[in-house]
Design a protein around this motif. Structure first.
Motif, PDB file in Angstrom:
ATOM      1  N   VAL A 236       0.841  -1.188   0.000  1.00 34.82           N
ATOM      2  CA  VAL A 236       0.000   0.000   0.000  1.00 34.82           C
ATOM      3  C   VAL A 236       0.881   1.245   0.000  1.00 34.82           C
ATOM      4  CG1 VAL A 236      -0.201   0.063   2.535  1.00 34.82           C
ATOM      5  CG2 VAL A 236      -1.913   1.222   1.129  1.00 34.82           C
ATOM      6  N   TYR A 237       0.503   2.208  -0.813  1.00 30.89           N
ATOM      7  CA  TYR A 237       1.069   3.560  -0.773  1.00 30.89           C
ATOM      8  C   TYR A 237      -0.024   4.469  -0.209  1.00 30.89           C
ATOM      9  CZ  TYR A 237       4.565   1.787  -4.102  1.00 30.89           C
ATOM     10  OH  TYR A 237       5.564   1.072  -4.723  1.00 30.89           O
ATOM     11  N   PHE A 238       0.343   5.432   0.623  1.00 29.79           N
ATOM     12  CA  PHE A 238      -0.677   6.312   1.198  1.00 29.79           C
ATOM     13  C   PHE A 238      -0.052   7.654   1.553  1.00 29.79           C
ATOM     14  CE2 PHE A 238       1.246   4.023   4.680  1.00 29.79           C
ATOM     15  CZ  PHE A 238       1.352   4.942   5.716  1.00 29.79           C
ATOM     16  N   THR A 239      -0.899   8.613   1.909  1.00 30.48           N
ATOM     17  CA  THR A 239      -0.470   9.972   2.237  1.00 30.48           C
ATOM     18  C   THR A 239      -0.409  10.150   3.747  1.00 30.48           C
ATOM     19  OG1 THR A 239      -1.603  10.764   0.246  1.00 30.48           O
ATOM     20  CG2 THR A 239      -0.944  12.419   1.859  1.00 30.48           C
ATOM     21  N   ARG A 240       0.649  10.826   4.204  1.00 37.16           N
ATOM     22  CA  ARG A 240       0.807  11.098   5.638  1.00 37.16           C
ATOM     23  C   ARG A 240       1.505  12.443   5.801  1.00 37.16           C
ATOM     24  NH1 ARG A 240       4.083   6.714   9.019  1.00 37.16           N
ATOM     25  NH2 ARG A 240       2.052   5.666   9.131  1.00 37.16           N
ATOM     26  N   ASN A 241       1.247  13.108   6.925  1.00 38.49           N
ATOM     27  CA  ASN A 241       2.020  14.306   7.248  1.00 38.49           C
ATOM     28  C   ASN A 241       3.506  13.977   7.301  1.00 38.49           C
ATOM     29  OD1 ASN A 241      -0.611  15.320   9.290  1.00 38.49           O
ATOM     30  ND2 ASN A 241       0.228  16.643   7.715  1.00 38.49           N
ATOM     31  N   ASN A 242       4.325  14.945   6.948  1.00 40.82           N
ATOM     32  CA  ASN A 242       5.774  14.789   7.050  1.00 40.82           C
ATOM     33  C   ASN A 242       6.146  14.648   8.524  1.00 40.82           C
ATOM     34  OD1 ASN A 242       8.523  14.820   6.755  1.00 40.82           O
ATOM     35  ND2 ASN A 242       8.658  16.987   6.180  1.00 40.82           N
ATOM     36  N   SER A 243       6.451  13.438   8.939  1.00 39.35           N
ATOM     37  CA  SER A 243       6.745  13.188  10.351  1.00 39.35           C
ATOM     38  C   SER A 243       7.800  12.099  10.472  1.00 39.35           C
ATOM     39  CB  SER A 243       5.475  12.769  11.100  1.00 39.35           C
ATOM     40  OG  SER A 243       4.923  11.598  10.532  1.00 39.35           O
ATOM     41  N   GLU A 244       8.450  12.086  11.618  1.00 42.88           N
ATOM     42  CA  GLU A 244       9.484  11.087  11.885  1.00 42.88           C
ATOM     43  C   GLU A 244       9.516  10.811  13.383  1.00 42.88           C
ATOM     44  OE1 GLU A 244      14.095  10.272  10.543  1.00 42.88           O
ATOM     45  OE2 GLU A 244      13.462  12.323  10.944  1.00 42.88           O
ATOM     46  N   LYS A 245       9.360   9.537  13.739  1.00 43.93           N
ATOM     47  CA  LYS A 245       9.380   9.112  15.136  1.00 43.93           C
ATOM     48  C   LYS A 245       8.360   9.892  15.969  1.00 43.93           C
ATOM     49  CE  LYS A 245      14.226   7.655  14.993  1.00 43.93           C
ATOM     50  NZ  LYS A 245      15.587   7.804  15.573  1.00 43.93           N
ATOM     51  N   GLY A 246       7.172  10.081  15.391  1.00 40.81           N
ATOM     52  CA  GLY A 246       6.086  10.712  16.125  1.00 40.81           C
ATOM     53  C   GLY A 246       6.132  12.217  16.185  1.00 40.81           C
ATOM     54  N   ARG A 247       7.112  12.841  15.514  1.00 43.92           N
ATOM     55  CA  ARG A 247       7.229  14.296  15.541  1.00 43.92           C
ATOM     56  C   ARG A 247       7.103  14.837  14.118  1.00 43.92           C
ATOM     57  NH1 ARG A 247       9.327  16.410  20.188  1.00 43.92           N
ATOM     58  NH2 ARG A 247      10.071  18.251  19.063  1.00 43.92           N
ATOM     59  N   LEU A 248       6.383  15.960  13.981  1.00 42.47           N
ATOM     60  CA  LEU A 248       6.220  16.583  12.675  1.00 42.47           C
ATOM     61  C   LEU A 248       7.516  17.252  12.237  1.00 42.47           C
ATOM     62  CD1 LEU A 248       2.690  18.246  12.978  1.00 42.47           C
ATOM     63  CD2 LEU A 248       3.284  16.153  11.763  1.00 42.47           C
ATOM     64  N   ARG A 249       7.806  17.143  10.936  1.00 40.96           N
ATOM     65  CA  ARG A 249       8.946  17.830  10.346  1.00 40.96           C
ATOM     66  C   ARG A 249       8.431  19.019   9.534  1.00 40.96           C
ATOM     67  NH1 ARG A 249      13.743  15.071   9.725  1.00 40.96           N
ATOM     68  NH2 ARG A 249      14.049  16.030   7.672  1.00 40.96           N
ATOM     69  N   GLN A 250       9.241  20.057   9.411  1.00 41.11           N
ATOM     70  CA  GLN A 250       8.803  21.278   8.744  1.00 41.11           C
ATOM     71  C   GLN A 250       9.801  21.703   7.681  1.00 41.11           C
ATOM     72  OE1 GLN A 250       8.449  23.868  12.161  1.00 41.11           O
ATOM     73  NE2 GLN A 250       6.284  23.351  12.446  1.00 41.11           N
ATOM     74  N   ASP A 251       9.309  22.548   6.744  1.00 35.02           N
ATOM     75  CA  ASP A 251      10.203  23.093   5.731  1.00 35.02           C
ATOM     76  C   ASP A 251      10.879  24.347   6.281  1.00 35.02           C
ATOM     77  OD1 ASP A 251       8.326  25.098   5.672  1.00 35.02           O
ATOM     78  OD2 ASP A 251       7.665  24.735   3.618  1.00 35.02           O
ATOM     79  N   VAL A 252      11.604  25.061   5.427  1.00 35.95           N
ATOM     80  CA  VAL A 252      12.366  26.221   5.894  1.00 35.95           C
ATOM     81  C   VAL A 252      11.457  27.335   6.393  1.00 35.95           C
ATOM     82  CG1 VAL A 252      14.354  25.742   4.429  1.00 35.95           C
ATOM     83  CG2 VAL A 252      12.469  27.116   3.530  1.00 35.95           C
TER      84      VAL A 252
END
Length: 662
Positions: A236-252
């Protein structure tokens, strides 16, 4: 009194600074897509009497980009009403889409025509110019579906993005119902709970029930949505917020983007999801969809290279992209599917078993909001022409996430149309007729009155083949429009006729590939309507009745025009006319009175000599006493301006018992 005046000025200045601060704060939140708070701030600013093009535009945008087009219509309408000379081209398009949501299609067409004048602006104007009669084209594809709300699984929040989970006879979807949690996690975009993947059982008629959480391994405390499964159900491919180890990642800029993740099934469990190779913290990737053979992955992104890419307008524009899937599961560099993308928003792709790519778009011509479109993937990988799949799937609201099983003709889509159970609902349908994919021509046109340019209702429009055999015919409605489906590479006549009108027809040959042809037809009224006190010179298109300088005898060219008056009087013996002769001001008043009187009487005598009863004709010279412009005595005017005043009028009477035409 002076002290009070100073206090008032200070208070006004303080309020102005406060308002400006509110504007700046709201603008920052608009950029960050936190629309609910921005709406409240803008609404308060407007309530306090502070208005500007920026305020109304951004207030409209907060609703437009939250897909509340009926509310965005309210603010865009004020923007255009108050600041029509200070509007960016983009807002002509946004306002047009908002107008469609309230079914004001004619006004939307006017705005799109204006949008089209901004040459080279973007492809949405080109789409309108290529398909000006898009509503007829949409109607042509409409009626192929039976649709009903899948109420058994819908909640009172958002439910959307269905996907076939074939080997399990299930349909997986995204929901914001947030069940099973003591803490309601709300997203600031729309104040709804974060999305989770749910699954439901599908029976042989496509009815869904038993909605439940798909997998705790796939669902996190952030957004998950729009899955796409391989046909064996193992990946399965799916959409998720940009996150890693339970924490959201952000752009510049501090924004959290969307990413595509991949997971495989081991027994009854799913492995930890991993990112696909082309993800980035600096742009979004979302809504993955595999081809039936699993060799290509279509998805949505606003990455650089997207049509109309603008880093200052995140998420407002997105394109459909595609990547090849290798045997080992690795993905190629993505390619923009340019032939179907616009400067609007393309999203929610799905590829059916018949290799038809369905997707939602705001850039192609539709009924308002997101509409569902289709394009066949050809054997060489190219895309066929984009077609709006029509009603009842598409409405003036947002309609998207369309999927269909070509074997059973059953499928599902999402919509926020009225009458639903929640915000976005899932609808199921049965497709009664396949999307037309043979070579065909859509002939459209408008039948108009040649004299008035107004559309003609009740005109009979016929299609004849090259042997003059009738193929089809329709009767026009109030808009005068017609539409026919024809075969490619053939010769036809299109003919329009209406009682009391002279027919019009055109011979044409259709192209060898599917296309749209527009042929306008003009009918001349063979019985021209005349009302009491009408001027026959205008109705009959009578040219100027010329007289030689300082003369009153009828010249040959004038006689040709007077023959029209003669014919009218002969055809309508109950009528009478008053001949009114006028001069310009380039002589003294008494002279012009006498000259115009002689010319009026000369015209009357000519008609009497042609056999018209003298009792039916009166004549009077008005000299320069009824000028039609500023060129009175002593005013410097051009010869052309003076010419406008040298005229003859033929005023009709006798159609009523008594009329004063003065």
């Amino acid at each position: 009194m002076k002290k009070l005046f100073i206090v008032l000025i200070a208070l006004m200045a303080t309020n102005g600074v406060a308002q400006e601060r509110k504007v700046n704060k709201a603008g920052k939140e608009y950029t960050n897509l936190a629309f609910i708070d921005a709406q409240e701030l803008y609404l308060r600013i407007v309530k306090n009497g502070y208005s500007s093009p920026e305020i109304l535009a951004k207030l409209g945008d907060t609703y437009y980009f939250n897909d509340d087009l009926q509310e965005s219509y309210n603010w865009y309408s004020q923007l255009f009403e108050k600041y029509s000379d200070n509007i960016k081209p983009e807002y002509y398009f946004r306002y047009a889409q908002s107008l469609k949501s309230v079914r004001r299609y004619d006004e939307a067409d006017v705005l799109m025509a204006k949008f089209n004048t901004f040459k080279g602006y973007d492809s949405r104007a080109d789409n309108y110019s290529k398909q000006p009669d898009y509503l007829q084209i949409i109607d042509f594809q409409s009626g192929r579906f039976e649709v009903e709300n899948a109420r058994e699984i819908n909640s009172f929040t958002a439910d959307f993005g269905p996907s076939f989970y074939d080997d399990q006879n299930q349909v997986v979807f995204a929901t914001a119902r947030d069940t099973g949690s003591f803490i309601k996690r709300v997203h600031e975009w729309n104040e709804q709970a974060f999305l989770q993947l749910y699954t439901s059982d599908a029976d042989s008629d496509g009815k869904l029930d038993n909605a439940r959480n798909l997998s705790s391994a796939l669902n996190t405390k952030w957004h998950e949505s729009t899955p796409g499964f391989t046909t064996d159900g193992e990946t399965v491919y799916f959409t998720r917020n940009n996150s890693e180890k339970g924490r959201l990642r952000q752009d510049v800029d501090g924004l959290t983007k969307l990413k595509i993740f991949k997971s495989t099934r081991k027994g009854n469990s799913w492995t930890n999801a991993v990112e696909v190779s082309f993800n980035s913290d600096e742009y979004s990737t979302a809504h993955p969809a595999l081809t039936p053979d699993g060799k290509k992955l279509f998805f949505v992104s606003d990455m650089p290279g997207s049509i109309g890419y603008d880093p200052e307008e995140e998420f407002t524009r997105s394109d459909i992209w595609v990547a090849d899937v290798a045997l080992d599961g690795t993905l190629s560099e993505p390619r923009n599917v340019e032939s179907i993308n616009t400067n609007g928003r393309e999203s929610f792709p799905f590829v059916s078993k018949n290799n038809v790519l369905y997707f939602a778009s705001t850039g192609h011509q539709g009924l308002g909001g997101l509409d569902v479109f289709a394009s066949t993937i050809n054997a060489d990988g190219s895309m066929s022409e984009v077609i709006n799949i029509g009603k009842p799937v598409n409405t003036p609201y947002d309609d998207f996430s369309f999927i269909v099983d070509d074997d059973t003709n059953l499928g599902y889509f999402s919509s926020n149309r009225p009458g639903g159970k929640g915000d976005d609902d899932i609808y199921r349908f049965k497709q009664m007729e396949q999307l037309r994919n043979m070579c065909e021509i859509l002939l459209t046109g408008t039948v108009t009155d040649a004299q008035t340019d107004e559309p003609l209702e009740g005109a009979l429009v016929s299609i004849m083949d090259s042997n003059n055999n009738q193929i089809d015919q329709i009767t026009t409605r109030a808009n005068g429009k017609y539409v026919f489906k024809l075969e490619c590479d053939k010769q036809y006549f299109v003919r329009a006729a209406k009682e009391d009108y002279t027919p019009d027809e055109e011979l044409f040959t259709t192209p060898a590939t599917s296309d749209f042809i527009d042929i306008p037809l003009e009918l001349s009224n063979s019985k021209i309507p005349v009302l009491e006190c009408d001027d026959l010179a205008k109705i009959l298109d009578i040219e100027q009745i010329y007289f030689d300088f300082d003369k009153s005898n009828i010249r040959s060219d004038a006689a040709a025009e007077l023959a029209k008056i003669q014919a009218f009087l002969e055809l309508y013996p109950q009528t009478k006319i008053e001949i009114r002769s006028h001069t310009d001001s380039r002589a003294n008043d008494a002279y012009n009175d006498a000259l115009s009187e002689r010319r009026a009487q000369s015209t009357r005598s000519w008609l009497i000599d042609k056999g018209i009863d003298a009792n039916r004709i009166t004549a009077k010279g008005y000299g320069e006493r009824q000028l039609v412009n500023r060129c009175s005595n002593g005013v410097s005017c051009t010869p052309a301006e003076h010419q406008l005043n040298r005229r003859s009028e033929f005023i009709v009477s006798g159609l009523e018992n008594y009329t004063d035409c003065e």
